[in-house]
Design an enzyme around this catalytic site. Structure first.
Site, mmCIF file in Angstrom:
data_model
loop_
_atom_site.group_PDB
_atom_site.id
_atom_site.type_symbol
_atom_site.label_atom_id
_atom_site.label_comp_id
_atom_site.label_asym_id
_atom_site.label_seq_id
_atom_site.Cartn_x
_atom_site.Cartn_y
_atom_site.Cartn_z
ATOM 1 N N CYS A 262 1.165 -1.308 0.089
ATOM 2 C CA CYS A 262 0.528 -0.130 0.128
ATOM 3 C C CYS A 262 1.132 1.314 -0.116
ATOM 4 C CB CYS A 262 -1.573 0.289 1.736
ATOM 5 S SG CYS A 262 -2.525 -1.166 0.739
HETATM 6 N N1 LIG Z 1 -4.684 -5.865 1.484
HETATM 7 C C1 LIG Z 1 -4.412 -4.826 2.228
HETATM 8 O O1 LIG Z 1 -4.347 -5.006 3.253
HETATM 9 C C2 LIG Z 1 -5.363 -3.337 1.599
HETATM 10 C C3 LIG Z 1 -5.752 -1.906 2.031
HETATM 11 C C4 LIG Z 1 -6.669 -1.589 1.616
HETATM 12 C C5 LIG Z 1 -6.940 -1.704 -0.111
HETATM 13 N N2 LIG Z 1 -5.947 -2.453 -1.016
HETATM 14 C C6 LIG Z 1 -6.430 -2.771 -2.440
HETATM 15 O O2 LIG Z 1 -6.996 -3.550 -2.331
HETATM 16 C C7 LIG Z 1 -6.206 -4.222 -4.093
HETATM 17 C C8 LIG Z 1 -6.117 -5.817 -3.518
HETATM 18 O O3 LIG Z 1 -5.664 -5.943 -2.560
HETATM 19 P P1 LIG Z 1 -5.410 -7.880 -1.657
HETATM 20 O O4 LIG Z 1 -4.196 -7.290 -0.084
HETATM 21 O O5 LIG Z 1 -6.473 -7.979 -1.458
HETATM 22 O O6 LIG Z 1 -4.223 -8.628 -3.034
HETATM 23 P P2 LIG Z 1 -4.135 -10.184 -2.777
HETATM 24 O O7 LIG Z 1 -3.396 -10.587 -3.739
HETATM 25 O O8 LIG Z 1 -4.297 -10.924 -1.556
HETATM 26 O O9 LIG Z 1 -5.238 -10.685 -3.868
HETATM 27 C C9 LIG Z 1 -5.659 -10.208 -5.054
HETATM 28 C C10 LIG Z 1 -6.340 -11.152 -4.952
HETATM 29 O O10 LIG Z 1 -6.974 -11.466 -6.849
HETATM 30 C C11 LIG Z 1 -6.438 -12.070 -7.847
HETATM 31 N N3 LIG Z 1 -6.567 -11.948 -9.014
HETATM 32 C C12 LIG Z 1 -6.241 -11.254 -10.018
HETATM 33 N N4 LIG Z 1 -6.373 -11.259 -10.861
HETATM 34 C C13 LIG Z 1 -7.654 -11.778 -10.948
HETATM 35 C C14 LIG Z 1 -8.790 -12.141 -12.135
HETATM 36 N N5 LIG Z 1 -8.297 -11.103 -13.490
HETATM 37 N N6 LIG Z 1 -9.482 -12.343 -11.202
HETATM 38 C C15 LIG Z 1 -9.948 -13.293 -10.494
HETATM 39 N N7 LIG Z 1 -9.268 -13.104 -9.295
HETATM 40 C C16 LIG Z 1 -7.717 -12.333 -9.729
HETATM 41 C C17 LIG Z 1 -5.055 -12.844 -7.506
HETATM 42 O O11 LIG Z 1 -4.809 -14.470 -7.616
HETATM 43 C C18 LIG Z 1 -4.775 -12.660 -5.415
HETATM 44 O O12 LIG Z 1 -5.994 -13.417 -4.718
HETATM 45 C C19 LIG Z 1 -5.103 -3.142 -4.569
HETATM 46 O O13 LIG Z 1 -6.273 -2.937 -5.104
HETATM 47 C C20 LIG Z 1 -5.155 -3.070 -2.817
HETATM 48 O O14 LIG Z 1 -4.046 -2.239 -3.245
HETATM 49 C C21 LIG Z 1 -5.585 -3.328 0.507
#
Ligand SMILES: NC(=O)c1ccc[n+]([C@@H]2O[C@H](COP(=O)([O-])OP(=O)(O)OC[C@H]3O[C@@H](n4cnc5c(N)ncnc54)[C@H](O)[C@@H]3O)[C@@H](O)[C@H]2O)c1
Length: 420
Positions: A262
């Site tokens: 992030c």
């Molecule tokens: N983790 C955090 O603390 C947090 C907090 C706020 C916002 N975010 C935002 O949320 C979003 C997701 O983050 P995250 O930490 O959950 O990521 P992550 O990597 O843990 O999970 C994302 C998932 O999406 C899957 N994926 C990718 N492309 C795909 C597709 N086309 N179809 C289906 N699945 C697909 C991946 O395989 C993965 O399992 C990002 O934009 C991140 O910046 C994350």
């Protein structure tokens, strides 16, 4: 409103807690992910996200309303779809390919009256300018009009037991009033409080303000810390004293740099958009990035200087690093400054040992030997470096038995301790 079927695209740190919460709220949920390994684990009740216990996942599966899947065809007939896929940087610029793939994948299943919500962190304008045309061309429908489109930023803080999805206010938005109404009604089933805003761009910017605020303030305090060291002033005590002001001050602590998915990334989405749309630099972001990037090098130099004062060279020194994750009490090592500190010290010729109780073995950095935190390990080390301050570490043991401690987190006390 009677929402029956929800699809959550992406079953990671953001998507899995949302899917499970929705099951608990009575929805029928398809958890879609392209990672077959993850889906298999979820289907077997094996959670890889700290905030979702195996027991909670088990209950969701047992309800018969949580369906982990790799097939977009399982989205057929959905009412609401939330997209929670990664939004990383590639060569310093936003990489929205995952959002594009998700939009292309779900587009054919969009029908009249369905609602699609983007949660991934991104620059203002993404929902309207990038996702909308993709969904329209794949579905042959229009929004606003035929289907509803909105944006709601995720605020999840992995490992935080106090502020969870359900009690953290959720900012919600839509392309028009009807979409906002749908998005708001959906999240009100899952969280205690929603915060409606006027447009998807406002909601997108909200998330970037939050993370840019942290990044810039951490940069400020890190620069102040490096300067205070040269001025010979204890910055930690000054922060604690400033914190007693009951209004107008919010404390940030220095550290070995920022990491994870992030803080080092999200503000760059904003500065990139400002450069692209206005041809201008977002100077605060660039400056904070520069300063925060300097911190691992600063830590390595200070450790080297500390060893030097004790008549020891860093080459050949045995070092014990506490923590490799980017964040306290988690095992997440993505872009961790602690890992960079380890690499820099190795490059200076040190033998680096590290204590990291949360990390999975396959993610550990090359050339770093992982050991337990014991009195013998502490005594054998020429220097102990506190990089990531997990609560489970025995800082007393370190303070009592180490020859020299470089503490980047203000956890240790005693004559052998030097603080960042
Ligand atoms: N983790 C955090 O603390 C947090 C907090 C706020 C916002 N975010 C935002 O949320 C979003 C997701 O983050 P995250 O930490 O959950 O990521 P992550 O990597 O843990 O999970 C994302 C998932 O999406 C899957 N994926 C990718 N492309 C795909 C597709 N086309 N179809 C289906 N699945 C697909 C991946 O395989 C993965 O399992 C990002 O934009 C991140 O910046 C994350």
């Amino acid at each position: 409103m009677n929402v029956e079927k929800l699809v959550v695209i992406g079953q990671g740190y953001v998507g899995l807690p949302l899917a499970i919460r929705a099951v608990e709220a009575g929805l029928d949920v398809v958890g879609l992910d392209v990672d077959g390994g993850r889906i298999k684990r979820l289907a077997h009740g094996d959670s890889f996200v700290e905030d979702i216990t195996t027991a909670r996942l088990g209950r969701a599966l047992a309800s018969g309303r949580y369906h982990p899947s790799t097939e977009y065809a399982d989205a057929e007939g959905f009412d609401i779809c939330v997209i929670t896929v990664p939004t990383p940087l590639r060569d310093g610029t936003p990489d929205l390919s995952f959002v594009e793939q998700a939009g292309t994948g779900i587009g054919p299943y969009v029908r009249r009256g369905t609602t699609v919500i983007l949660e991934s962190t991104t620059y203002p304008g993404t929902t309207d300018e990038l996702l909308r045309p993709l969904l329209e061309s794949a579905s042959g429908l229009h929004s606003p009009g035929d289907f509803h489109l909105g944006y709601s930023p995720e605020r999840i803080d992995p490992g935080n037991p106090t502020w969870r999805l359900e009690n953290t206010p959720k900012v919600v938005s839509g392309l028009d009033e009807a979409a906002l109404h749908r998005v708001d009604a959906f999240y009100r089933r899952l969280v205690e409080r929603t915060v409606p805003v006027d447009s998807t761009r406002v909601a997108e910017l909200t998330k970037l303000i939050e993370n840019t605020f942290r990044q810039v303030n951490i940069g400020l305090i890190n620069e102040l810390t490096m300067l205070s060291h040269h001025l010979g002033i204890d910055v930690w005590q000054a922060i604690e004293a400033a914190e007693t002001k009951p209004f107008g001050f919010m404390p940030f602590r220095p550290g070995p740099g920022v990491g994870g998915h992030c803080l080092p990334i999200d503000p760059c989405y904003l500065s990139w958009q400002v450069r692209r749309k206005l041809g201008r630099q977002f100077r605060f972001i660039e400056l904070a990035n520069d300063i925060n990037h300097e911190m691992p090098e600063h830590v390595a130099q200070r450790v080297m200087a500390g060893l030097n004062r004790a008549g020891r060279a860093v080459t050949g020194a045995r070092l014990l690093l506490l923590g490799l994750a980017y964040k306290r009490n988690t095992g997440d090592m993505r872009d961790s400054p602690a890992v960079e500190v380890a690499h820099l010290l190795r490059a200076l010729g040190a033998q680096v040992h590290a204590v990291e109780p949360y990390a999975e073995a396959q993610h550990l950095p090359d050339g770093v030997t992982v050991v337990e935190l014991t009195e013998a390990q502490v005594r054998r080390a020429d220097a102990v470096v506190v990089v990531t301050d997990h609560d489970c570490f025995d800082y007393d043991l370190v303070s009592r038995h180490a020859r020299y401690v470089f503490d980047a987190r203000n956890r240790c006390r005693g004559p052998a301790v030097e603080r960042l």
